[in-house]
Scaffold this active site. Sequence first.
Site, PDB file in Angstrom:
ATOM      1  CB  THR A 186      -0.917   0.017   1.226  1.00 35.20           C
ATOM      2  OG1 THR A 186      -0.102   0.131   2.416  1.00 35.20           O
ATOM      3  CG2 THR A 186      -1.740  -1.265   1.319  1.00 35.20           C
ATOM      4  CD  GLU A 329      -5.390  -2.589   1.524  1.00 34.53           C
ATOM      5  OE1 GLU A 329      -4.934  -1.933   2.475  1.00 34.53           O
ATOM      6  OE2 GLU A 329      -5.669  -2.072   0.414  1.00 34.53           O
ATOM      7  CE  LYS A 439      -6.911   6.457  -4.623  1.00 40.79           C
ATOM      8  NZ  LYS A 439      -7.894   5.384  -4.477  1.00 40.79           N
ATOM      9  CD1 TRP A 444      -4.267   5.114  -1.610  1.00 43.23           C
ATOM     10  CD2 TRP A 444      -5.423   6.929  -1.025  1.00 43.23           C
ATOM     11  NE1 TRP A 444      -5.590   4.778  -1.585  1.00 43.23           N
ATOM     12  CE2 TRP A 444      -6.332   5.869  -1.223  1.00 43.23           C
ATOM     13  CE3 TRP A 444      -5.934   8.183  -0.660  1.00 43.23           C
ATOM     14  CZ2 TRP A 444      -7.696   6.009  -1.066  1.00 43.23           C
ATOM     15  CZ3 TRP A 444      -7.301   8.325  -0.505  1.00 43.23           C
ATOM     16  CH2 TRP A 444      -8.168   7.253  -0.695  1.00 43.23           C
TER      17      TRP A 444
END
Length: 537
Positions: A186, A329, A439, A444
């Site tokens: 991530t 995820e 974003k 991100w």
Amino acid sequence: MDGLMQPRPLTTAHILERAERLYAHKEVVTAGGERLTYAGVAANVRRLATALDTLEVPEGARVATFASNSRRHLELYLGVPATKRVLHSINIRLSAEHLEYIVGHAEDDVVFVDRGLLPRIWPSARRLPGVRYWVVLPDGTDTPLPDDARVLDYDSLVSGAEPFAGSFEEAFTLADENLASGLCYTSGTTGPPKGVLYSHRSTVLHCLGTLAAGLIGLCESDVVLPIVPMFHANAWGLPYGAMMAGASLVLPGASADPAHLLGLMAAERVTVAGAVPTVWTSLAPGLRDHDLSATRFLLGGGSAVPPALSETYRAAIGVPITHSWGMTEISPVGAIGGTRTQHRALAEDEQVSVRAAQGQPLPLVNVRIVDVETGRELPRDGEAVGELQVAGPWVAGGYFRVDAAASFTADGWLRTGDLATLGPDGYLRLVDRMKDLIKSGGEWISSVELEAAIASHPDVVEVAVIGRPDPRWMERPVAYVVQRPGGTATADELLAHITPMVAKWWLPDEFVFRTALPKTGTGKLAKSELREAQRIA
């Protein structure tokens, strides 16, 4: 009573061998004009398999890629997991700090890197002693190579290897389909980046999800262009899905130049393409200058697709941009937008509203919204707003080597961190983010980390970072700064101060200097007031 079906494991080796056997004539086109059939790709993968053995890469070892969308990267997508190693695709836009953390945390054994990208990662090599080899992927550039025995040439490595002669799929017959196949991290928005470790089973099931008719619906007659980078959340599953379906692939390389991408779409008669809204925005002015009549489906994700942008495409080429929603995820696709049969009778403006939603979950994906305070599941009435949670066979149940129990509920659902509504027909519509994330261009940005970097300047005593709407990037960070008495830091000085600390795309577009920042009753920064001031301005 158990069923009497064969317990054959679901593995990515099936994707490779299906393409090799059934669609050997189909092509992979790479930027620059290179064309290679699936048979040729498979032959290279078979040599790559024994090359990895020659390098003594153990089963289960992480094999990293630092590369753009190319045929060689596709061969790694196929060959690494088919030989029971783990493909770790790394975001090429990461700061050196995050890059080194991720490679070290994953304990990558070998890194495959585009030659043109080598200068970005090689300065970190001495701080990554666990990497035994750096294999350079030719990409048309002539970047000088380090004089180091650990640096190898991909084409020489592969061409010099004997091909693996057996069946990759048969090698998995007695193996566990839950073996790891891929690893993506991530963006580190709430602390260090976290690794999402995909299994062969989850990857195959997600791949089948991209073939579901009425959603993306990849099929044999398609020509698929993943503009979304292959280092970004599995390129949304498009490479694996295309090969499973027998569709042709067009891989655009590193260039995001609109003329280049539109030229590929026209010349190769692309039917399906996926990209973040930033890219679709850059392509919009040239739509009518190219023959895009073959296009049937355009996928947008990473951030919300503005309805006006989608309608621009529908007016120009007859195909709107279809929303998707997902996360690293979730492998990453969880829902696909667009209209269904029940919307055909709606007025045009109502259909535009439907197309602006994130859409319905893919088969096998379950979603719910819950009250943030109580955890009680909320009604699917299109009105109630709650925390979006998701469960399914291609949804993460934990993070790699990180205890993140707070990211999951007691009954195993993933907490997405998004606020959303769910309609009676399952339509998902995102409302807000639970955390102060920004974003930009589909990536991100952590306001917390950015604030920490700015606050490290000696003249800064308080700082708050919020996202400001941007017509190109969707959001861009703006920093509100309070300096110490007598502080003289300028915006340029603060920018220079934080440039070595964060990724380039994190750098704020503006620094606003104030004598004080608004606070809540408990003394916390009231970012809502800053956002409201931005909206009014």
